[in-house]
Write a protein that holds these residues in place. Structure first.
Motif, mmCIF file in Angstrom:
data_model
loop_
_atom_site.group_PDB
_atom_site.id
_atom_site.type_symbol
_atom_site.label_atom_id
_atom_site.label_comp_id
_atom_site.label_asym_id
_atom_site.label_seq_id
_atom_site.Cartn_x
_atom_site.Cartn_y
_atom_site.Cartn_z
ATOM 1 N N SER A 498 0.834 -1.205 0.000
ATOM 2 C CA SER A 498 0.000 0.000 0.000
ATOM 3 C C SER A 498 0.866 1.251 0.000
ATOM 4 O O SER A 498 1.873 1.331 0.722
ATOM 5 C CB SER A 498 -0.893 0.003 1.237
ATOM 6 O OG SER A 498 -1.684 -1.161 1.280
ATOM 7 N N VAL A 499 0.471 2.253 -0.816
ATOM 8 C CA VAL A 499 1.193 3.530 -0.864
ATOM 9 C C VAL A 499 0.567 4.454 0.176
ATOM 10 O O VAL A 499 -0.633 4.735 0.133
ATOM 11 C CB VAL A 499 1.128 4.151 -2.270
ATOM 12 C CG1 VAL A 499 2.043 5.367 -2.340
ATOM 13 C CG2 VAL A 499 1.532 3.139 -3.331
ATOM 14 N N THR A 500 1.366 4.915 1.131
ATOM 15 C CA THR A 500 0.825 5.602 2.308
ATOM 16 C C THR A 500 1.201 7.074 2.419
ATOM 17 O O THR A 500 0.589 7.795 3.198
ATOM 18 C CB THR A 500 1.323 4.888 3.574
ATOM 19 O OG1 THR A 500 2.766 4.851 3.548
ATOM 20 C CG2 THR A 500 0.798 3.459 3.644
ATOM 21 N N ALA A 501 2.235 7.526 1.673
ATOM 22 C CA ALA A 501 2.709 8.899 1.859
ATOM 23 C C ALA A 501 3.200 9.469 0.533
ATOM 24 O O ALA A 501 3.742 8.738 -0.310
ATOM 25 C CB ALA A 501 3.829 8.947 2.902
ATOM 26 N N LEU A 502 3.017 10.796 0.360
ATOM 27 C CA LEU A 502 3.482 11.501 -0.834
ATOM 28 C C LEU A 502 4.151 12.807 -0.437
ATOM 29 O O LEU A 502 3.812 13.407 0.594
ATOM 30 C CB LEU A 502 2.308 11.814 -1.774
ATOM 31 C CG LEU A 502 1.568 10.648 -2.420
ATOM 32 C CD1 LEU A 502 0.384 11.163 -3.210
ATOM 33 C CD2 LEU A 502 2.493 9.821 -3.305
ATOM 34 N N ALA A 503 5.103 13.255 -1.280
ATOM 35 C CA ALA A 503 5.717 14.570 -1.128
ATOM 36 C C ALA A 503 6.177 15.015 -2.503
ATOM 37 O O ALA A 503 6.570 14.182 -3.342
ATOM 38 C CB ALA A 503 6.895 14.530 -0.150
ATOM 39 N N VAL A 504 6.121 16.326 -2.768
ATOM 40 C CA VAL A 504 6.546 16.860 -4.065
ATOM 41 C C VAL A 504 7.595 17.945 -3.853
ATOM 42 O O VAL A 504 7.575 18.673 -2.848
ATOM 43 C CB VAL A 504 5.354 17.423 -4.861
ATOM 44 C CG1 VAL A 504 4.398 16.315 -5.249
ATOM 45 C CG2 VAL A 504 4.627 18.508 -4.084
ATOM 46 N N SER A 505 8.509 18.041 -4.831
ATOM 47 C CA SER A 505 9.540 19.069 -4.789
ATOM 48 C C SER A 505 10.166 19.184 -6.169
ATOM 49 O O SER A 505 10.587 18.183 -6.748
ATOM 50 C CB SER A 505 10.609 18.716 -3.751
ATOM 51 O OG SER A 505 11.667 19.651 -3.787
ATOM 52 N N ARG A 506 10.189 20.431 -6.687
ATOM 53 C CA ARG A 506 10.826 20.710 -7.973
ATOM 54 C C ARG A 506 10.315 19.802 -9.086
ATOM 55 O O ARG A 506 11.094 19.269 -9.884
ATOM 56 C CB ARG A 506 12.342 20.559 -7.859
ATOM 57 C CG ARG A 506 12.996 21.571 -6.921
ATOM 58 C CD ARG A 506 14.478 21.390 -6.912
ATOM 59 N NE ARG A 506 15.149 22.357 -6.051
ATOM 60 C CZ ARG A 506 16.470 22.417 -5.865
ATOM 61 N NH1 ARG A 506 17.245 21.545 -6.491
ATOM 62 N NH2 ARG A 506 16.995 23.311 -5.073
ATOM 63 N N GLY A 507 9.029 19.582 -9.116
ATOM 64 C CA GLY A 507 8.448 18.752 -10.153
ATOM 65 C C GLY A 507 8.635 17.262 -9.957
ATOM 66 O O GLY A 507 8.215 16.460 -10.794
ATOM 67 N N ARG A 508 9.255 16.865 -8.839
ATOM 68 C CA ARG A 508 9.448 15.443 -8.543
ATOM 69 C C ARG A 508 8.408 14.991 -7.519
ATOM 70 O O ARG A 508 8.013 15.753 -6.643
ATOM 71 C CB ARG A 508 10.854 15.191 -7.997
ATOM 72 C CG ARG A 508 11.986 15.484 -8.981
ATOM 73 C CD ARG A 508 13.334 15.372 -8.295
ATOM 74 N NE ARG A 508 13.487 16.351 -7.221
ATOM 75 C CZ ARG A 508 14.519 16.397 -6.402
ATOM 76 N NH1 ARG A 508 15.510 15.512 -6.524
ATOM 77 N NH2 ARG A 508 14.579 17.309 -5.452
ATOM 78 N N LEU A 509 8.024 13.738 -7.664
ATOM 79 C CA LEU A 509 7.056 13.143 -6.746
ATOM 80 C C LEU A 509 7.723 12.015 -5.975
ATOM 81 O O LEU A 509 8.305 11.108 -6.575
ATOM 82 C CB LEU A 509 5.849 12.594 -7.524
ATOM 83 C CG LEU A 509 4.811 11.813 -6.700
ATOM 84 C CD1 LEU A 509 4.077 12.746 -5.757
ATOM 85 C CD2 LEU A 509 3.829 11.096 -7.620
ATOM 86 N N PHE A 510 7.645 12.068 -4.640
ATOM 87 C CA PHE A 510 8.192 11.017 -3.786
ATOM 88 C C PHE A 510 7.023 10.247 -3.165
ATOM 89 O O PHE A 510 6.041 10.839 -2.712
ATOM 90 C CB PHE A 510 9.058 11.607 -2.670
ATOM 91 C CG PHE A 510 10.229 12.399 -3.181
ATOM 92 C CD1 PHE A 510 11.424 11.781 -3.496
ATOM 93 C CD2 PHE A 510 10.119 13.770 -3.375
ATOM 94 C CE1 PHE A 510 12.501 12.514 -3.969
ATOM 95 C CE2 PHE A 510 11.184 14.513 -3.847
ATOM 96 C CZ PHE A 510 12.389 13.890 -4.153
ATOM 97 N N SER A 511 7.130 8.917 -3.134
ATOM 98 C CA SER A 511 6.060 8.076 -2.573
ATOM 99 C C SER A 511 6.648 7.056 -1.603
ATOM 100 O O SER A 511 7.651 6.404 -1.894
ATOM 101 C CB SER A 511 5.296 7.357 -3.692
ATOM 102 O OG SER A 511 6.160 6.503 -4.422
ATOM 103 N N GLY A 512 6.017 6.935 -0.430
ATOM 104 C CA GLY A 512 6.416 5.936 0.574
ATOM 105 C C GLY A 512 5.337 4.890 0.720
ATOM 106 O O GLY A 512 4.156 5.180 0.557
ATOM 107 N N ALA A 513 5.737 3.654 1.027
ATOM 108 C CA ALA A 513 4.769 2.553 1.017
ATOM 109 C C ALA A 513 5.036 1.565 2.129
ATOM 110 O O ALA A 513 6.068 1.606 2.818
ATOM 111 C CB ALA A 513 4.779 1.844 -0.336
ATOM 112 N N VAL A 514 4.090 0.631 2.271
ATOM 113 C CA VAL A 514 4.183 -0.431 3.273
ATOM 114 C C VAL A 514 5.309 -1.406 2.928
ATOM 115 O O VAL A 514 5.753 -2.168 3.789
ATOM 116 C CB VAL A 514 2.818 -1.147 3.379
ATOM 117 C CG1 VAL A 514 2.899 -2.376 4.261
ATOM 118 C CG2 VAL A 514 1.771 -0.189 3.937
ATOM 119 N N ASP A 515 5.790 -1.400 1.690
ATOM 120 C CA ASP A 515 6.901 -2.289 1.319
ATOM 121 C C ASP A 515 8.246 -1.780 1.824
ATOM 122 O O ASP A 515 9.294 -2.285 1.445
ATOM 123 C CB ASP A 515 6.940 -2.488 -0.202
ATOM 124 C CG ASP A 515 7.140 -1.177 -0.967
ATOM 125 O OD1 ASP A 515 7.441 -0.154 -0.317
ATOM 126 O OD2 ASP A 515 6.978 -1.184 -2.209
#
Length: 547
Positions: A498-515
C-alpha cells in the motif's frame, strides 16, 4: 462325571486335560446323591485337635435328625436347633429357635411398635400390653400407617424419578456429545467457507484492480486523444519511476522534503526517521532515532524538523546538525498529522487539534480546537485557512482567529488525506473515493473514482498551464489526475505494498509505502521528432497522419 468344584474351576478335563467345551449337570447322578441321608448341620460340631482341622463329628446335644440331601436346606431353615437372635435386642444372649418363644415372654427389651415414630418404651410382655393401652401413638396408628404408606409411595416415586433423571442425564450426555460433534463439523465447514470466501475476496480484489487498471488505461488513452485534439497534450508530462530509497525496516508512513529540495525525510514503523540525499546518489545520509513508537507525521518550519509519533510525542530536530533538540508530550493519543504556518504548528490526534507557538526550539501551547468527531488524520494549511479531516467531515478554520468558518460534509468514511489547489479542495477517504469542491463557493464539483482501497495521501504539482493532483492508495497504486478536466491521466503501479505517503519538490514526486521503500518519480524527458512528407501552411486542409 465330576464334582461341581472340579468341573467349574478348570477349563480342562481332570483326567486327560482335554478342553472342556460344554459342562452340564448329570441329572441321574445328582438324583442318586440327593437320596443320600446326611446329618443336619446343627447336629454336628467341629472336631478340635491336632491334625483334625476341618473335620466334623455328631453333636449329642444338637439336632438328632438325619435328612435326605435334597431336603437339607428346607429342614435347616425350620430346625429347632438353629441359632437365632432376640428380635428385641441384639445384645441378648444367642438362643436356639426352640427357646425363642419362652425368651420373648420374659425379655425385658420388647419395644413399642410405634418406636419408629419416637416412642421410647422398652419392657417385658406384660408391661408391653399395659403400655399399648396408654401409648399416645396407638390412637394415631391408622394415621401413622397411612402416612407411612404415603411416605413409601413417595420414596418409590422418587426412586422412579431418580431413574428417569438418570436416563435423561444419559440422554442429555449423548445429545451433548452429538451437539459437540455437530459444532466441530460446523466449525470445520465455516473454516473452509471463510477460507474460500477469503480467496474469493482476494480474487475479487485482484479482478477489481485489473479492471481499474484497464479502465485507467482507457481513460488515459482517451485523455491523450482528447488532449491531442485540443493541442494541450504533452508526452513529457508522463511520470516515470527514477529511483528507489531502500533502508527502512518497516512500512513508511510519512514524507517531508526540505524546501531546497536536496533532503528528503521519511518516517517509519521502525521508529526511525531517515534523511535521504535526493540530488546525487539517493542514499541515506543519517538515521534519526528518538521515538518509542511509529513515526506518523513530519513537518518542516524554518531549519527545524518536527516529527509526530504513536508514542504521543513531538520531537524537534535541527536540520543543520540533524540532532534532537527537544521532546514535547503533545497528546494523550498518537500524533497523526502535523502542519505549520508561519510560526504556528498544528497537530492532529483523536478528536482534537492543538495549536502551538514556535519559539526557538520550544513549542508553547496556545489553544486546542475541539468539536471534532473522530481521529484527525489530515491537516493542510493554505493561505489563511487550516483544513482538517475527520469522519465524513472537513472543517475549515481561520488561522488568525482559530474559529471554524465552514464545514464540508463528505461520504466514504473517515478523511485520510486533503490537498488544496488554487481552485479546488480535494480529499481522499477510507472507502476509495476522492471528493472535489470549489474553493470559492464550497460546492462539491465531482467525486473521482478508480481506487479500490483507502486513499492515504494526496499531493499537488501546479504550473502556469495546468494543475495535477497525485493520489496514493491501499491498492498499491499512484494516480495522476488532471484538474482541468477531472480525469485520471496516468496510473503508476511501482510499489509492492500500500502507498501511504506523498511529497513533491521541484516537479518530482516522492512516494512511501508499506513495502518499506521510498520511490522518486519524475516526468520523462524525451524529444519527439516528426518527419513530414509534405509542406504545410496555416491554410492546409488535408493533413498528414502526424497532424
Amino acid at each position: 462325571t465330576f464334582c461341581q468344584k472340579c468341573a467349574v474351576t478348570s477349563d480342562k478335563c481332570p483326567v486327560d486335560n482335554a478342553k472342556l467345551t460344554v459342562v452340564v449337570n448329570n441329572i441321574a447322578v445328582a438324583e442318586q446323591i440327593g437320596e443320600l441321608f446326611v446329618h443336619c448341620k446343627f447336629g454336628c460340631r467341629v472336631v478340635n485337635g491336632v491334625g483334625k482341622s476341618g473335620t466334623y463329628e455328631v453333636d449329642p446335644q444338637g439336632c438328632p435328625f438325619t435328612v435326605k440331601l435334597n431336603t437339607r436346606k428346607e429342614h435347616e431353615e425350620n430346625c429347632d436347633y438353629r441359632p437365632v437372635h432376640c428380635p428385641n435386642n441384639p445384645s441378648c444372649l444367642p438362643l436356639l429357635k426352640m427357646n425363642l418363644e419362652a425368651h420373648l415372654r420374659e425379655c425385658e427389651h420388647i419395644k413399642c411398635p410405634h418406636s419408629k415414630y419416637g416412642c421410647q418404651f422398652a419392657g417385658n410382655q406384660e408391661a408391653y400390653h399395659s403400655h399399648l393401652t396408654a401409648c399416645r401413638f396407638e390412637g394415631l396408628k391408622e394415621f401413622l400407617q397411612q402416612t407411612d404408606d404415603r411416605f413409601h409411595e413417595l420414596q418409590f416415586s422418587m426412586a422412579q424419578k431418580d431413574q428417569e433423571i438418570g436416563f435423561l442425564r444419559s440422554m442429555l450426555g449423548k445429545l451433548s456429545e452429538r451437539l459437540e460433534q455437530h459444532e466441530k463439523s460446523i466449525e470445520l465447514k465455516f473454516d473452509v467457507l471463510d477460507e474460500n470466501q477469503s480467496k474469493l475476496g482476494e480474487e475479487l480484489m485482484e479482478f477489481r484492480r485489473d479492471t481499474s487498471m484497464l479502465s485507467d488505461e482507457l481513460s488515459h488513452i482517451n485523455a491523450r486523444l482528447n488532449m491531442g485534439v485540443l493541442g494541450s497534450y504533452d508526452p513529457q508530462q508522463i511520470f516515470k519511476c527514477k529511483g528507489t530509497f531502500v533502508g527502512h525496516q518497516g512500512p513508511v508512513w510519512c514524507l517531508c522534503v526540505y524546501p531546497t529540495g536536496d533532503l528528503l525525510f521519511s518516517g517509519s514503523s521502525d521508529k526511525t526517521i531517515k534523511v535521504w540525499d535526493t540530488c546525487t546518489n539517493y542514499k541515506c545520509q543519517k538515521t534519526l532515532e528518538g521515538h518509542d513508537g511509529i513515526v506518523l507525521a513530519l513537518c518542516i518550519q524554518g531549519n527545524k524538523l518536527y516529527s509526530g509519533s504513536a508514542d504521543c510525542t513531538i520531537i524537534v530536530w535541527d536540520i543543520q546538525t540533524l540532532h534532537k533538540v527537544n521532546t514535547i508530550r503533545a497528546h494523550d493519543n498518537p500524533v497523526c498529522t502535523l502542519v505549520s504556518s508561519s510560526n504556528t504548528l498544528f497537530t492532529g490526534s483523536l478528536k482534537a487539534i492543538k495549536v502551538w507557538d514556535i519559539v526557538g526550539t520550544e513549542l508553547k501551547p496556545r489553544q486546542e480546537l475541539t468539536g471534532l468527531n473522530h481521529w484527525v488524520r489530515a491537516l493542510v494549511a493554505s493561505q489563511n485557512y487550516l483544513y482538517s479531516g475527520s469522519y465524513q467531515t472537513i472543517k475549515i478554520w481561520d488561522i488568525r482567529t482559530l474559529e471554524c468558518v465552514h464545514v464540508l460534509q463528505t461520504s466514504g468514511g473517515s478523511v485520510y488525506s486533503i490537498a488544496v489547489t488554487s481552485h479546488h479542495i480535494v480529499c481522499g477517504t477510507y472507502e476509495n473515493l476522492i471528493h472535489v469542491w470549489d474553493i470559492e463557493t464550497k460546492e462539491q464539483m465531482r467525486t473521482l473514482t478508480g481506487h479500490v482501497g483507502t486513499v492515504y495521501a494526496l499531493a499537488v504539482i501546479s504550473t502556469p498551464d495546468q494543475t495535477k493532483v497525485f493520489s496514493a492508495s491501499y491498492d498499491r497504486s499512484l494516480r495522476v489526475w488532471s484538474m482541468d478536466n477531472m480525469i485520471c491521466t496516468q496510473t503508476l503501479l511501482r510499489h509492492q505494498g500500500s502507498v501511504t505517503a506523498l511529497a513533491v519538490s521541484r516537479g518530482r514526486l516522492f512516494s512511501g509505502a508499506v513495502d518499506s521503500t521510498v520511490k522518486v518519480h519524475t516526468t520523462r524527458t524525451r524529444t519527439r521528432t516528426r518527419t513530414h512528407t509534405r509542406t504545410h501552411t496555416h491554410t492546409c486542409v488535408q493533413k498528414c497522419a502526424v497532424c
